[in-house]
Design a protein around this motif. Sequence first.
Motif: not given
Length: 303
Positions: A297-303
Amino acid sequence: MGSGVGGGGGGNKYGSLNLTDLPQDCIATVFSFTSPRDACRLSLVSTTFKSASESDAVWESFLPSDHQASIPSSLSFSSKKELYLSLCENHILIDGGRKSLQLERVSGKKVYMLSARDLFIVWGDTPTYWRWISIPESRFEEVAELINVCWLEIRGKIAISMLSPMTRYKACLVFKATAGAYGFDFQPAEVSVSIAGAEGCKRTVYLDAARGLRQRYQIAPRRIGLFSRSRFLGLQAPVPPAPAGGDDQYPKTRGDGWLEIELGEFFNDGSIDGELEMSVMEVDGGHWKGGLIVQGIEIRPCL
């Protein structure tokens, strides 16, 4: 009375002050309050700005404050800028290889992926239902391959303090489908993102990547195989009505070749303690399913 902005060749002047006459560390301090993109643009203005914008003081400010604890001692970099760009281009494994860390290039915000081994997978250690394999395209040593289950439940947690503050994050399940994947055609999965222990916002998604195309062009699937009567008979199943929610209900292909499905979003304002919990569940239909390879599961900033 002095003029507001110096003219002629004094594009960097305010009144009688030429900014390039300031000490380089003062210029670097100013640049450290900008962004990585701005620092790169400012480096084109003059040789003085270029020197200041590439200083360690500037790029140290763009790196996470706790980055030194995450960088393996085996890695060395000639400058903080080189370290920053390396973390944008390449992930590093942390927490004994159970997680990966990377930076989003424009903002420098932290991006994590929890490996399949770092997730809670119901029946994950039962070889009849799941098996653990190594494949070259995964960043982790092992991935989880779904053999055959009727109860699909995957959960992941990460400490909110590990995330960049004042940042909206999205979580995505990263996976592949094998050539023999089945059971995901018509039964949706329920996904959610929430603070651990609290009720999160839930929604339904489909883990069948081809479903979005079939819905778009109204193509009925034709398969023959186990656990599906239409497969035994070689019949075409009717295409159900397209659910509300749009394309974000279907997997998308990532730049690294894997598929991902969005689980939800979370805004970290920097004042919340505890853990962020993400889940993927398909337990209501009672349908047997198999053929997924879960990387994490990847947790990344919303662009």
